[in-house]
Design an enzyme around this catalytic site. Structure first.
Site, PDB file in Angstrom:
ATOM      1  N   GLU A   1      -4.778   9.495   8.291  1.00 29.98           N
ATOM      2  CA  GLU A   1      -3.319   9.504   8.472  1.00 29.98           C
ATOM      3  C   GLU A   1      -2.902  10.374   9.664  1.00 29.98           C
ATOM      4  O   GLU A   1      -1.887  10.133  10.286  1.00 29.98           O
ATOM      5  CB  GLU A   1      -2.618  10.005   7.194  1.00 29.98           C
ATOM      6  CG  GLU A   1      -2.755   9.079   5.994  1.00 29.98           C
ATOM      7  CD  GLU A   1      -1.718   7.957   5.959  1.00 29.98           C
ATOM      8  OE1 GLU A   1      -0.605   8.150   6.461  1.00 29.98           O
ATOM      9  OE2 GLU A   1      -2.045   6.876   5.430  1.00 29.98           O
TER      10      GLU A   1
ATOM     11  N   CYS B   1     -11.383   2.910  -0.937  1.00 29.74           N
ATOM     12  CA  CYS B   1     -10.072   3.344  -0.460  1.00 29.74           C
ATOM     13  C   CYS B   1      -9.819   2.599   0.843  1.00 29.74           C
ATOM     14  O   CYS B   1     -10.706   2.521   1.706  1.00 29.74           O
ATOM     15  CB  CYS B   1     -10.052   4.844  -0.230  1.00 29.74           C
ATOM     16  SG  CYS B   1      -8.534   5.405   0.559  1.00 29.74           S
ATOM     17  N   THR B   2      -8.609   2.090   0.965  1.00 25.27           N
ATOM     18  CA  THR B   2      -8.315   1.209   2.095  1.00 25.27           C
ATOM     19  C   THR B   2      -8.312   1.929   3.447  1.00 25.27           C
ATOM     20  O   THR B   2      -8.326   1.278   4.482  1.00 25.27           O
ATOM     21  CB  THR B   2      -6.941   0.552   1.873  1.00 25.27           C
ATOM     22  OG1 THR B   2      -5.994   1.597   1.583  1.00 25.27           O
ATOM     23  CG2 THR B   2      -6.991  -0.406   0.711  1.00 25.27           C
ATOM     24  N   HIS B   3      -8.282   3.246   3.425  1.00 19.96           N
ATOM     25  CA  HIS B   3      -8.327   3.989   4.690  1.00 19.96           C
ATOM     26  C   HIS B   3      -9.749   4.115   5.241  1.00 19.96           C
ATOM     27  O   HIS B   3      -9.931   4.372   6.423  1.00 19.96           O
ATOM     28  CB  HIS B   3      -7.804   5.414   4.493  1.00 19.96           C
ATOM     29  CG  HIS B   3      -6.317   5.508   4.391  1.00 19.96           C
ATOM     30  ND1 HIS B   3      -5.609   4.926   3.379  1.00 19.96           N
ATOM     31  CD2 HIS B   3      -5.410   6.137   5.185  1.00 19.96           C
ATOM     32  CE1 HIS B   3      -4.327   5.197   3.546  1.00 19.96           C
ATOM     33  NE2 HIS B   3      -4.179   5.929   4.628  1.00 19.96           N
TER      34      HIS B   3
ATOM     35  N   THR C   1      -5.679   3.110  -5.393  1.00 23.59           N
ATOM     36  CA  THR C   1      -5.040   4.026  -6.325  1.00 23.59           C
ATOM     37  C   THR C   1      -4.006   3.273  -7.169  1.00 23.59           C
ATOM     38  O   THR C   1      -3.952   3.424  -8.393  1.00 23.59           O
ATOM     39  CB  THR C   1      -4.384   5.186  -5.546  1.00 23.59           C
ATOM     40  OG1 THR C   1      -5.338   5.693  -4.614  1.00 23.59           O
ATOM     41  CG2 THR C   1      -3.937   6.286  -6.459  1.00 23.59           C
TER      42      THR C   1
ATOM     43  N   ASP D   1       0.856  -1.194   0.000  1.00 23.98           N
ATOM     44  CA  ASP D   1       0.000   0.000   0.000  1.00 23.98           C
ATOM     45  C   ASP D   1       0.888   1.239   0.000  1.00 23.98           C
ATOM     46  O   ASP D   1       2.064   1.178   0.376  1.00 23.98           O
ATOM     47  CB  ASP D   1      -0.905   0.025   1.236  1.00 23.98           C
ATOM     48  CG  ASP D   1      -1.877   1.200   1.192  1.00 23.98           C
ATOM     49  OD1 ASP D   1      -2.568   1.366   0.172  1.00 23.98           O
ATOM     50  OD2 ASP D   1      -1.934   1.989   2.163  1.00 23.98           O
ATOM     51  N   SER D   2       0.303   2.362  -0.393  1.00 24.65           N
ATOM     52  CA  SER D   2       1.039   3.616  -0.358  1.00 24.65           C
ATOM     53  C   SER D   2       1.421   3.974   1.087  1.00 24.65           C
ATOM     54  O   SER D   2       2.394   4.692   1.300  1.00 24.65           O
ATOM     55  CB  SER D   2       0.174   4.728  -0.940  1.00 24.65           C
ATOM     56  OG  SER D   2      -1.048   4.779  -0.238  1.00 24.65           O
TER      57      SER D   2
ATOM     58  N   CYS E   1      -4.141  -1.356  -2.388  1.00 23.46           N
ATOM     59  CA  CYS E   1      -4.312   0.093  -2.513  1.00 23.46           C
ATOM     60  C   CYS E   1      -5.124   0.325  -3.781  1.00 23.46           C
ATOM     61  O   CYS E   1      -4.740  -0.144  -4.866  1.00 23.46           O
ATOM     62  CB  CYS E   1      -2.936   0.754  -2.629  1.00 23.46           C
ATOM     63  SG  CYS E   1      -2.976   2.513  -3.019  1.00 23.46           S
TER      64      CYS E   1
HETATM   65  N1  DGL Z   1      -4.465   3.443   0.066  1.00 24.11           N
HETATM   66  C1  DGL Z   1      -4.919   4.355  -0.943  1.00 24.11           C
HETATM   67  C2  DGL Z   1      -6.148   3.782  -1.652  1.00 24.11           C
HETATM   68  O1  DGL Z   1      -6.680   2.741  -1.278  1.00 24.11           O
HETATM   69  C3  DGL Z   1      -5.249   5.721  -0.410  1.00 24.11           C
HETATM   70  C4  DGL Z   1      -4.109   6.490   0.157  1.00 24.11           C
HETATM   71  C5  DGL Z   1      -3.328   7.294  -0.853  1.00 24.11           C
HETATM   72  O2  DGL Z   1      -3.859   8.222  -1.470  1.00 24.11           O
HETATM   73  O3  DGL Z   1      -2.163   6.976  -0.985  1.00 24.11           O
HETATM   74  O4  DGL Z   1      -6.592   4.394  -2.598  1.00 24.11           O
END
Ligand code: DGL
Length: 272
Positions: free
Chosen positions: A157, A191-193, A74, A9-10, A72
């Protein structure tokens, strides 16, 4: 060659995916890699997300992973296809990289009654139209409305997701989505967050709307994949271990990761 399942993940968000996968398949070994030094990816261009994601995938291959999950949205939206179609056949034909968008898009067909689907995600994922394309392919009778929530990842975050200030940003996006299409009865949290905002999202969604956090579906889909691909399943080591790598400070990662995982972990810094 045998090795652990890699989850990329990012930053921290993919930990919600890892958590669900490990709960469902605790027998395997895992490696998590968060590119925290360069997160968020949601605002970055296609080329940059591809370049960063490929570096991370290569690193997970170096660490011995036969299979990598892009946990992720994205990265799945902007890099997965090129990695699968161009990089793997040439440079790593025995390895596999899977994403999170298709397994999520698959489930909405069985859930939505009105056939009106909402997608909440980062700006990058919404602009890529990946969910709209994937859902249209799988469920052509469904109308898809996507809406970017650029404030939601920073809220998580920065540990503000359960604070009162987050309510404004959550309510405003839900209301905007439903004003764009009042017939929506199913909302993908793309989005994973976002699972960390689930309490607030549920509070501001009218009754009758089904929310789709992804972890459960990604875990089910991966289990199904491994059932169908026994060679790959045999190449995953079993021991229930998980190592965590980050491109930023290891101690920072250790502290924040406990928020997502509800357990204490050790992390190592890595350079991509
Ligand atoms: N983890 C990313 C997602 O699922 C979101 C966080 C980011 O923008 O890096 O899209």
């Amino acid at each position: 060659m045998k090795g652990p399942i890699g989850v990329f993940d990012s930053g921290y968000g993919g930990l919600t995916i890892l958590d669900s996968i490990r709960q469902r398949m605790p027998q395997y070994d895992y490696v998590y890699l968060g590119d925290n030094a360069r997160a968020p990816y949601g605002i970055r261009s296609f080329d940059v997300v591809y370049e960063f994601t490929l570096q991370a995938v290569k690193k997970l291959f170096e660490l011995g992973c036969p299979l990598v999950i892009l946990g992720c949205n994205t990265a799945s939206a902007k890099a997965l296809r090129t990695i699968q179609q161009e990089y793997l056949p040439k440079y790593a034909p025995d390895r596999r990289v899977l994403g999170v968008i298709r397994p999520t898009a698959e489930v909405v067909g069985d859930i939505s009654k009105t056939r009106h689907i909402g997608v909440l995600a980062t700006t990058g994922t919404i602009k890529s139209e990946s969910y709209t394309m994937e859902i249209s392919k799988l469920h052509p009778d469904c109308a898809v409305t996507g809406l970017a929530c650029p404030m939601w990842v920073p809220l998580v975050e920065n540990g503000e997701h359960d604070k009162p200030g987050a309510d404004y940003f959550v309510q405003e996006r839900i209301e905007t989505l439903l004003s764009l299409d009042p017939e929506i009865d199913t909302v993908i949290l793309g989005c994973t967050h976002y699972p960390l905002l689930l309490d607030k999202i549920s509070r501001y969604c009218p009754q009758g709307i089904t929310l789709i956090p992804q972890g459960k579906y990604i875990a089910e889909s991966l289990e199904d994949y491994l059932d169908r691909h026994t060679d790959m399943e045999q190449s995953i080591t079993r021991g229930g271990a998980c190592r965590y790598f980050t491109t930023e400070s290891a101690s920072e990662f250790r502290n924040s990761a406990s928020l997502f995982l509800r357990e204490n972990i050790e992390a190592e810094r890595i350079v991509l």
